[in-house]
Design a protein around this motif. Structure first.
Motif, PDB file in Angstrom:
ATOM      1  N   ARG A  79       8.524   9.056  -0.724  1.00  0.00           N
ATOM      2  CA  ARG A  79       7.234   8.324  -0.982  1.00  0.00           C
ATOM      3  C   ARG A  79       6.633   7.256   0.344  1.00  0.00           C
ATOM      4  NH1 ARG A  79       3.869   6.621  -5.414  1.00  0.00           N
ATOM      5  NH2 ARG A  79       3.425   4.596  -5.261  1.00  0.00           N
ATOM      6  N   THR A  97       8.759   1.852  -8.689  1.00  0.00           N
ATOM      7  CA  THR A  97       8.118   0.609  -8.954  1.00  0.00           C
ATOM      8  C   THR A  97       8.377   0.121 -10.389  1.00  0.00           C
ATOM      9  OG1 THR A  97       5.815   1.958  -9.616  1.00  0.00           O
ATOM     10  CG2 THR A  97       6.121   1.226  -7.327  1.00  0.00           C
ATOM     11  N   GLU A 116      19.626  10.153  -8.700  1.00  0.00           N
ATOM     12  CA  GLU A 116      18.198  10.050  -8.369  1.00  0.00           C
ATOM     13  C   GLU A 116      17.746   8.643  -8.332  1.00  0.00           C
ATOM     14  OE1 GLU A 116      15.771  12.055  -7.169  1.00  0.00           O
ATOM     15  OE2 GLU A 116      17.561  13.390  -7.199  1.00  0.00           O
ATOM     16  N   GLN A 143      19.360   6.763  -5.789  1.00  0.00           N
ATOM     17  CA  GLN A 143      18.485   7.052  -4.483  1.00  0.00           C
ATOM     18  C   GLN A 143      17.149   6.258  -4.213  1.00  0.00           C
ATOM     19  OE1 GLN A 143      18.865  11.072  -3.239  1.00  0.00           O
ATOM     20  NE2 GLN A 143      18.857  10.694  -1.238  1.00  0.00           N
ATOM     21  N   MET A 144      16.643   6.462  -5.222  1.00  0.00           N
ATOM     22  CA  MET A 144      15.457   5.487  -5.190  1.00  0.00           C
ATOM     23  C   MET A 144      15.552   4.004  -4.939  1.00  0.00           C
ATOM     24  SD  MET A 144      13.097   7.780  -5.413  1.00  0.00           S
ATOM     25  CE  MET A 144      11.558   6.550  -5.058  1.00  0.00           C
ATOM     26  N   TYR A 177       5.452  11.342  -4.034  1.00  0.00           N
ATOM     27  CA  TYR A 177       6.760  10.793  -4.924  1.00  0.00           C
ATOM     28  C   TYR A 177       8.044  11.104  -4.471  1.00  0.00           C
ATOM     29  CZ  TYR A 177       3.274   8.902  -8.211  1.00  0.00           C
ATOM     30  OH  TYR A 177       2.340   8.244  -9.064  1.00  0.00           O
ATOM     31  N   GLY A 178       9.119  10.553  -4.978  1.00  0.00           N
ATOM     32  CA  GLY A 178      10.344  10.825  -4.489  1.00  0.00           C
ATOM     33  C   GLY A 178      10.793  10.155  -3.475  1.00  0.00           C
ATOM     34  N   GLN A 233      12.214   0.434   7.407  1.00  0.00           N
ATOM     35  CA  GLN A 233      11.212   0.091   6.524  1.00  0.00           C
ATOM     36  C   GLN A 233      11.015  -1.372   6.480  1.00  0.00           C
ATOM     37  OE1 GLN A 233      12.730   1.697   2.759  1.00  0.00           O
ATOM     38  NE2 GLN A 233      14.380   0.394   2.580  1.00  0.00           N
ATOM     39  N   PHE A 244       8.727  -8.326  -5.225  1.00  0.00           N
ATOM     40  CA  PHE A 244       7.765  -7.044  -4.957  1.00  0.00           C
ATOM     41  C   PHE A 244       8.417  -5.886  -5.571  1.00  0.00           C
ATOM     42  CE2 PHE A 244       7.652 -10.216  -1.290  1.00  0.00           C
ATOM     43  CZ  PHE A 244       6.140 -10.453  -1.514  1.00  0.00           C
ATOM     44  N   GLN A 245       7.633  -4.976  -5.936  1.00  0.00           N
ATOM     45  CA  GLN A 245       7.882  -3.580  -6.153  1.00  0.00           C
ATOM     46  C   GLN A 245       7.742  -2.866  -4.868  1.00  0.00           C
ATOM     47  OE1 GLN A 245       9.410  -2.460  -8.908  1.00  0.00           O
ATOM     48  NE2 GLN A 245       9.146  -3.908 -10.421  1.00  0.00           N
ATOM     49  N   MET A 246       8.404  -1.769  -4.673  1.00  0.00           N
ATOM     50  CA  MET A 246       8.332  -0.790  -3.227  1.00  0.00           C
ATOM     51  C   MET A 246       7.216  -0.185  -3.353  1.00  0.00           C
ATOM     52  SD  MET A 246      11.268   2.042  -3.405  1.00  0.00           S
ATOM     53  CE  MET A 246      10.420   3.011  -2.583  1.00  0.00           C
ATOM     54  N   ALA A 267      10.527   8.558  -9.687  1.00  0.00           N
ATOM     55  CA  ALA A 267      10.105   9.196  -8.518  1.00  0.00           C
ATOM     56  C   ALA A 267       9.228   8.013  -7.653  1.00  0.00           C
ATOM     57  CB  ALA A 267       9.175  10.201  -8.638  1.00  0.00           C
ATOM     58  N   CYS A 268       9.021   6.869  -7.973  1.00  0.00           N
ATOM     59  CA  CYS A 268       8.145   6.073  -7.435  1.00  0.00           C
ATOM     60  C   CYS A 268       8.929   4.604  -6.826  1.00  0.00           C
ATOM     61  CB  CYS A 268       6.964   5.547  -7.908  1.00  0.00           C
ATOM     62  SG  CYS A 268       6.916   4.637  -9.531  1.00  0.00           S
ATOM     63  N   SER A 325      17.940   2.678  -3.761  1.00  0.00           N
ATOM     64  CA  SER A 325      18.558   2.266  -2.430  1.00  0.00           C
ATOM     65  C   SER A 325      17.483   1.894  -1.435  1.00  0.00           C
ATOM     66  CB  SER A 325      19.689   3.420  -2.079  1.00  0.00           C
ATOM     67  OG  SER A 325      18.843   4.452  -1.617  1.00  0.00           O
ATOM     68  N   MET A 326      16.270   2.431  -1.524  1.00  0.00           N
ATOM     69  CA  MET A 326      14.984   2.043  -0.849  1.00  0.00           C
ATOM     70  C   MET A 326      14.483   0.846  -1.183  1.00  0.00           C
ATOM     71  SD  MET A 326      13.443   5.921  -0.364  1.00  0.00           S
ATOM     72  CE  MET A 326      12.496   6.102  -1.685  1.00  0.00           C
ATOM     73  N   THR A 327      14.957  -0.036  -1.952  1.00  0.00           N
ATOM     74  CA  THR A 327      14.280  -1.276  -2.390  1.00  0.00           C
ATOM     75  C   THR A 327      15.064  -2.619  -1.837  1.00  0.00           C
ATOM     76  OG1 THR A 327      13.802  -0.332  -4.512  1.00  0.00           O
ATOM     77  CG2 THR A 327      13.724  -2.705  -4.388  1.00  0.00           C
ATOM     78  N   PRO A 328      14.556  -3.128  -1.000  1.00  0.00           N
ATOM     79  CA  PRO A 328      15.093  -4.218  -0.098  1.00  0.00           C
ATOM     80  C   PRO A 328      15.909  -5.458  -1.172  1.00  0.00           C
ATOM     81  CG  PRO A 328      12.834  -3.852   0.521  1.00  0.00           C
ATOM     82  CD  PRO A 328      12.997  -3.116  -0.469  1.00  0.00           C
ATOM     83  N   GLU A 329      15.063  -5.516  -2.241  1.00  0.00           N
ATOM     84  CA  GLU A 329      15.558  -6.549  -3.003  1.00  0.00           C
ATOM     85  C   GLU A 329      16.594  -5.967  -4.328  1.00  0.00           C
ATOM     86  OE1 GLU A 329      12.558  -9.370  -4.752  1.00  0.00           O
ATOM     87  OE2 GLU A 329      11.224  -7.828  -3.702  1.00  0.00           O
TER      88      GLU A 329
END
Ligand code: HEM
Ligand code: FES
Lengths: 106, 474
Positions: free
Chosen positions: B417, A48, A67, A70-71, B413-414, B160, A104-106, A45-46, A73-77
């Motif tokens: 976040r 990182t 899940e 989805q998480m 979270y989720g 972002q 980096f971690q998101m 859920a984070c 997919s929000m990370t640029p790297e």
């Protein structure tokens, strides 16, 4: 008992031992590997605890859940062998595996 | 008349989107003000804008469980939030309040349950709003913090980059020099209010940079954002003048469209696009026409200014308040400056700048022995989760080397976040590094003044006195 190697973005190498059944995130946190935060405690859920698995090992780490996808997919790297460390449960098969840490971690 | 007003909102939004090419956006919003006025005469208001008058809040132990109302916007100011939430965590961790001024709602107050709700976007929708009450009628702008997948994911990924860690690395030097400048200009011989002098000033400058907004006009960003987050109907805040909010929105729309058009022209003339938000939006196929969808355009810009304003500001003030309540921790910090990064997380946990996010149940859900019905409002109280004794040892203590400080829920979270988490951490880390270079002590000399809101947990006044380095008495 197995060994896993973490390589930081600046190429610093850390080798850690693991018992099958722990997650990659847990081993990283227990061994205070810099570059993995794991803020949500392994709940997917984070985002990182991002690791990039070495080519040959990726298929041994199992499949990505919805899940996790989805998480990530929000990370640029993100790369094609990216995983969230908390979603990879270590098995004896993964003895000797190397994972790289993102800058980096998101 | 929920359905009627729903359709009305819908038509409104479509109308605006369709006419945006010919009518400037700020004119449309001014038009909307009159339209809504007319609609109110015809149908009556959806829910009257409440005005909150402060009264002493009773001891929680004198109340029946069902009468506990944690939406009271004075709970934080009066220091009553701790016993109120502790009682809910212990006796009714999933609690229903039927009669609040904002309508009925569920409160989820334990760490683990909040995590569950925040993660379960399939069960709980963030649409159409993440604050407890309604925004001023007709002003429900569209922001991705209040959108579900897949729309959320598309919009988030287009913006972002502006706060991506790579971009931040470039910005660290700028943040440091500005922080130094502001700290060096503070009065050293008399008490002053830290909030406008440091917290507001630094966050305002940061926002202007992220948006590439005219630097001399940066105070406008702060003022818009404050009024938006401070609407009485939305968060129980002190702003109850709907007309003024329409004027703000029109003003904002005008400034932002001008910014957009200027950038467009500069790019057409061959200028390299920058790393600011508008340049990023213009570089992305999904959002390069965002200006033609005004409610979304304003929404996303608003989200960034509101998201990055109160939150970081109140962490900057809150850190000082915490250090003064726990002076041993300041000594610990001076002896071990390498604790700064962990301390930053602990400040954000302890302060919890945003008390909650709201969801709506998409189906019936069993949680904590209660049945949350489809359509019910569910409030995830991060402020309570961060003080849950089931999760954190001595949760009310401020401990800068707390082992699990990073596990706080202040960023949520989720999939929602916080997008600005790394920027916020960076700004706070630099602030404290620069403070330690300059001052031996920062003493809070009066009881801080806290804002009226059930959403923003912050300060309007923190009077402090500085002791420059090397001048400590004795
Ligand atoms: C200490 C400072 C901050 C705190 C405590 C904070 C808190 C939050 C919270 C609680 C959420 C919603 C999480 C959820 O629903 O699960 C959020 C989302 C968001 N924040 Fe922050 N925030 C901070 C700083 C910032 C900054 C500096 C920015 C931008 C410049 C920012 C931009 C955003 C955005 C864009 C979202 C929406 C993300 C999404 O819906 O995907 N925040 N923040
Ligand atoms: S630890 Fe949070 S996603 Fe893995």
């Amino acid at each position: 008992m197995g060994k896993i190697t973490f390589i930081e973005n600046d190429q610093t190498v850390h080798v850690a031992e693991f018992e099958a059944g722990s997650s990659v995130r847990q081993i990283a946190v227990d061994n205070a590997i810099p570059g993995i935060d794991g803020d949500c405690g392994g709940e997917c859920a984070c985002g990182t605890c991002h690791v990039i698995v070495s080519e040959g090992w990726f298929s041994k780490t199992g499949t990505l859940g919805g899940e996790e996808e989805q998480m990530l997919s929000m990370t640029p790297e993100r790369t094609s062998t990216s995983r969230l460390g908390c979603q990879v449960v270590l098995t004896d098969e993964m003895d000797g595996m190397t994972v790289h840490l993102p800058e980096f971690q998101m | 008349m929920p359905t009627l007003s729903r359709t009305f909102d819908d038509i409104q939004s479509r109308l605006i989107n369709a006419t945006s090419r010919v009518v400037p956006m700020h004119r449309q919003i001014q038009g909307l003000k009159f339209l809504i006025g007319g609609k109110k005469k015809a149908f009556g208001p959806r829910r009257p804008m409440p005005e909150f008058v402060e009264k002493p809040i009773p001891d929680v132990n004198t109340l029946a469980l069902e009468d506990i109302d944690v939406s009271n916007p004075f709970l934080y100011r009066q220091g009553q939030w701790r016993p109120y939430f502790k009682r809910l965590r212990d006796e009714a961790p999933v609690h229903y309040q039927k009669n609040s001024p904002f309508g009925p709602f569920w409160s989820v107050t334990r760490f683990e349950d909040i995590m569950f709700v925040d993660k379960s976007h399939d069960l709980f929708s963030a649409e159409p709003q993440i604050i407890l009450g309604d925004p001023p009628e007709g002003l429900s702008v569209e922001m991705f913090i209040a959108m579900d997948p897949p729309k959320h994911d598309v919009q988030r990924s287009s913006v972002q980059g502006v706060v991506a860690p790579k971009n931040l690395k470039e910005m660290e030097g700028l943040i440091r020099s500005r922080t130094g400048e502001v700290l060096d200009s503070l009065p050293q011989d008399k008490p002053f209010n830290w909030v406008p002098a440091v917290s507001k000033e630094l966050t305002g400058r940061m926002l202007a940079t992220l948006l590439d907004f005219p630097y001399e006009e940066r105070h406008k960003l702060v003022e818009w954002s404050d009024r938006m987050a401070g609407a009485a109907s939305a968060t129980g805040g002190e702003f109850a003048d709907e007309e003024a909010m329409f004027d703000d929105a029109a003003d904002m729309a005008w400034s932002f469209s001008k910014l957009w058009r200027d950038k467009e022209a500069r790019r057409a003339a061959g200028e390299e696009p920058g790393f600011d938000l508008i340049s990023l939006l213009q570089s992305n196929d999904e959002t390069k026409d965002l200006i033609d969808r005004p409610m979304e355009f304003i929404g996303n810009l608003t989200l960034l200014i509101v998201g990055g304003n109160d939150t970081t500001r109140n962490s900057m003030s809150g850190g000082l308040v915490a250090m003064n309540e726990f002076p041993e921790e300041f000594k610990k910090l001076k002896a071990n400056p390498e604790l700064i990064p962990n301390m930053v997380s602990e400040i954000i946990r302890w302060q919890t700048p945003l008390a909650y996010m709201r969801r709506i149940a998409k189906q019936d859900v069993e949680l904590g022995g209660q049945t949350i019905k489809k359509g019910d409002r569910v409030v995830m109280w991060y402020a309570s989760g961060n003080r849950d004794e089931r999760k954190f040892d001595n949760p009310d203590q401020f401990i800068i080397d707390r082992k699990d400080a990073r596990n706080h829920m202040s960023f949520g979270y989720g999939i929602h976040r916080c997008m600005g988490n790394r920027l916020a951490e960076l700004q706070l880390r630099v602030l404290w590094e620069e403070i330690l270079k300059r001052f031996d002590n920062i003493e809070v000399v009066e009881e801080p003044k806290r804002v009226q809101s059930n959403f923003v947990r912050g300060y309007s006044e923190v009077m402090v006195k500085l002791t420059p380095k090397g001048k400590e008495a004795g």
